[in-house]
Scaffold this motif. Sequence first.
Motif, short mmCIF file in Angstrom:
data_model
loop_
_atom_site.label_atom_id
_atom_site.label_comp_id
_atom_site.label_asym_id
_atom_site.label_seq_id
_atom_site.Cartn_x
_atom_site.Cartn_y
_atom_site.Cartn_z
N LEU A 1 0.82 -1.21 0.00
CA LEU A 1 0.00 0.00 0.00
C LEU A 1 0.86 1.26 0.00
CD1 LEU A 1 -2.82 -1.06 2.51
CD2 LEU A 1 -2.96 -0.96 0.02
N ARG A 2 2.07 1.16 0.56
CA ARG A 2 2.99 2.31 0.57
C ARG A 2 3.93 2.31 -0.64
NH1 ARG A 2 3.65 0.85 6.23
NH2 ARG A 2 5.67 -0.11 5.66
N SER A 3 3.72 1.38 -1.56
CA SER A 3 4.57 1.26 -2.76
C SER A 3 6.04 1.07 -2.41
CB SER A 3 4.40 2.50 -3.66
OG SER A 3 3.10 2.60 -4.16
N GLU A 4 6.31 0.20 -1.46
CA GLU A 4 7.68 -0.07 -1.04
C GLU A 4 8.22 -1.29 -1.77
OE1 GLU A 4 8.18 -0.35 3.17
OE2 GLU A 4 7.25 1.60 3.57
N TYR A 5 9.22 -1.06 -2.59
CA TYR A 5 9.85 -2.15 -3.32
C TYR A 5 10.95 -2.78 -2.48
CZ TYR A 5 12.33 -4.71 -6.97
OH TYR A 5 12.93 -5.69 -7.72
N SER A 6 11.12 -4.08 -2.61
CA SER A 6 12.18 -4.79 -1.89
C SER A 6 12.52 -6.06 -2.66
CB SER A 6 11.73 -5.16 -0.47
OG SER A 6 10.66 -6.10 -0.52
N ASP A 7 13.62 -6.69 -2.29
CA ASP A 7 13.97 -7.96 -2.91
C ASP A 7 12.92 -9.01 -2.55
OD1 ASP A 7 15.91 -9.46 -4.51
OD2 ASP A 7 16.23 -10.62 -2.67
N ARG A 8 12.33 -8.87 -1.38
CA ARG A 8 11.26 -9.80 -0.99
C ARG A 8 10.06 -9.67 -1.92
NH1 ARG A 8 9.41 -7.59 3.16
NH2 ARG A 8 10.88 -5.84 3.26
N PHE A 9 9.72 -8.41 -2.28
CA PHE A 9 8.61 -8.21 -3.22
C PHE A 9 8.95 -8.80 -4.58
CE2 PHE A 9 6.65 -5.91 -6.71
CZ PHE A 9 5.30 -6.06 -6.40
N ARG A 10 10.21 -8.61 -5.03
CA ARG A 10 10.62 -9.16 -6.32
C ARG A 10 10.42 -10.67 -6.36
NH1 ARG A 10 14.49 -12.02 -8.07
NH2 ARG A 10 15.68 -11.87 -6.12
N LYS A 11 10.80 -11.33 -5.28
CA LYS A 11 10.63 -12.79 -5.23
C LYS A 11 9.15 -13.18 -5.20
CE LYS A 11 15.07 -13.60 -2.91
NZ LYS A 11 15.73 -13.99 -1.63
N LEU A 12 8.35 -12.40 -4.49
CA LEU A 12 6.91 -12.63 -4.47
C LEU A 12 6.33 -12.49 -5.88
CD1 LEU A 12 3.97 -12.68 -3.26
CD2 LEU A 12 4.26 -10.23 -2.82
N ALA A 13 6.66 -11.39 -6.56
CA ALA A 13 6.14 -11.16 -7.91
C ALA A 13 6.62 -12.24 -8.87
CB ALA A 13 6.57 -9.77 -8.40
N TYR B 1 0.56 -10.02 -24.21
CA TYR B 1 0.64 -10.11 -22.74
C TYR B 1 1.86 -10.92 -22.30
CZ TYR B 1 -3.65 -7.67 -21.64
OH TYR B 1 -4.60 -6.69 -21.47
N TRP B 2 2.27 -11.88 -23.10
CA TRP B 2 3.48 -12.63 -22.77
C TRP B 2 4.69 -11.70 -22.80
CZ3 TRP B 2 5.34 -16.67 -20.46
CH2 TRP B 2 6.65 -17.08 -20.71
N LYS B 3 4.78 -10.85 -23.83
CA LYS B 3 5.88 -9.89 -23.90
C LYS B 3 5.82 -8.93 -22.72
CE LYS B 3 7.87 -11.17 -27.76
NZ LYS B 3 9.23 -11.74 -27.77
N LEU B 4 4.63 -8.58 -22.29
CA LEU B 4 4.49 -7.72 -21.12
C LEU B 4 5.02 -8.42 -19.87
CD1 LEU B 4 3.45 -5.19 -19.69
CD2 LEU B 4 1.17 -6.24 -19.64
N LEU B 5 4.67 -9.69 -19.71
CA LEU B 5 5.16 -10.45 -18.56
C LEU B 5 6.69 -10.56 -18.58
CD1 LEU B 5 4.25 -12.12 -16.05
CD2 LEU B 5 4.33 -14.14 -17.52
N VAL B 6 7.24 -10.83 -19.76
CA VAL B 6 8.70 -10.89 -19.90
C VAL B 6 9.32 -9.54 -19.55
CG1 VAL B 6 10.58 -11.15 -21.58
CG2 VAL B 6 8.67 -12.76 -21.59
N GLY B 7 8.67 -8.45 -19.97
CA GLY B 7 9.17 -7.12 -19.65
C GLY B 7 9.15 -6.83 -18.17
N LEU B 8 8.10 -7.27 -17.51
CA LEU B 8 8.01 -7.09 -16.05
C LEU B 8 9.14 -7.83 -15.35
CD1 LEU B 8 4.15 -7.54 -15.68
CD2 LEU B 8 5.42 -5.51 -14.96
N LYS B 9 9.41 -9.04 -15.81
CA LYS B 9 10.48 -9.83 -15.20
C LYS B 9 11.84 -9.18 -15.44
CE LYS B 9 12.16 -14.60 -14.86
NZ LYS B 9 11.83 -14.79 -13.45
N LYS B 10 12.07 -8.68 -16.66
CA LYS B 10 13.35 -8.02 -16.96
C LYS B 10 13.55 -6.77 -16.11
CE LYS B 10 14.09 -9.61 -21.71
NZ LYS B 10 14.17 -9.21 -23.14
N ALA B 11 12.44 -6.11 -15.78
CA ALA B 11 12.50 -4.91 -14.94
C ALA B 11 12.53 -5.25 -13.46
CB ALA B 11 11.31 -4.00 -15.25
#
Length: 288
Positions: free
Chosen positions: A191-203, A239-249
């Motif tokens: 909710l506070r838009s806090e990014y972390s390595d934990r969030f990356r692993k979750l996503a 949408y697959w390219k979008l998912l790949v883009g999300l992962k690359k980012a």
Amino acid sequence: MQHSRAITKKSASNLALAFVLLPKQKRDAMSALYAFCREVDDIADNESVPAEKRRAQLMDWREDIRRACENRPPQFLVNRELQPVIQKYSLPYGLFDELIAGCEMDLNRNRYEDFETLEKYCYHVASTVGLLSIEIFGYRDPATRDYAIYLGKALQLTNILRDVKTDAERGRIYLPLDELKRFGVTPDEILRSEYSDRFRKLADAIAARAKNFYQLAQRTLPAEDRKSMVAAELMSSVYWKLLVGLKKANFKVFDRPVRLSKPHKLLLVFLAWARFATGSTVPSYGQP
């Protein structure tokens, strides 16, 4: 179809983009279906209106689409334009009812405890649209219905990953709470838009679920129906390219939204047309 076409054109969505590969009659039919989906979704998302009033509005749309399906005169203009499509392609009321039930879920809850609950939501808001769409596209093998269900879930999970920030700004978290707990991410962090390595692993774990649905869709689509699913296959590649883009980012969705550029989308349209024209069965999504 003038009103439905205007709604579709205004949306500039990835779904609307896929219609360009369809013959005019089916393109108009999909515009009418998309306009209905857009209208009921906008009602559910309009938080300037009290939830009870939105719930009543959705009930009005449910009754009106029932009239359209039962060959009675519907009240809403979108449904009047959709009614000939319903009759021509035998679109069942039950799928419209399930779609509206998905919109109502957004009024009733803003958290999902586990993947089982989230998957039901994805079915209602996305797979139902796929099941209606394939009736318009045309298919022979009943397995194509499973394809539509899998693909709808894949696309919706991709949307959820893309829209974590905008959903959080509205107090909504679609990522399953048990997954948040597993990776040590709190709802307040999102909710506070806090990014972390934990969030990356979750996503990344959510992305793996989405990838599995893309692969299930890819494997399930019968060869004899691949040609008629050209618009759905274009959606899959976008949408697959979008998912790949999300992962690359590294799923840094709190910084800025990850989107495909217009030239990139146009390239995907061309490649989808080329595969269609050459009869290629090489998948454009879900690769390991």
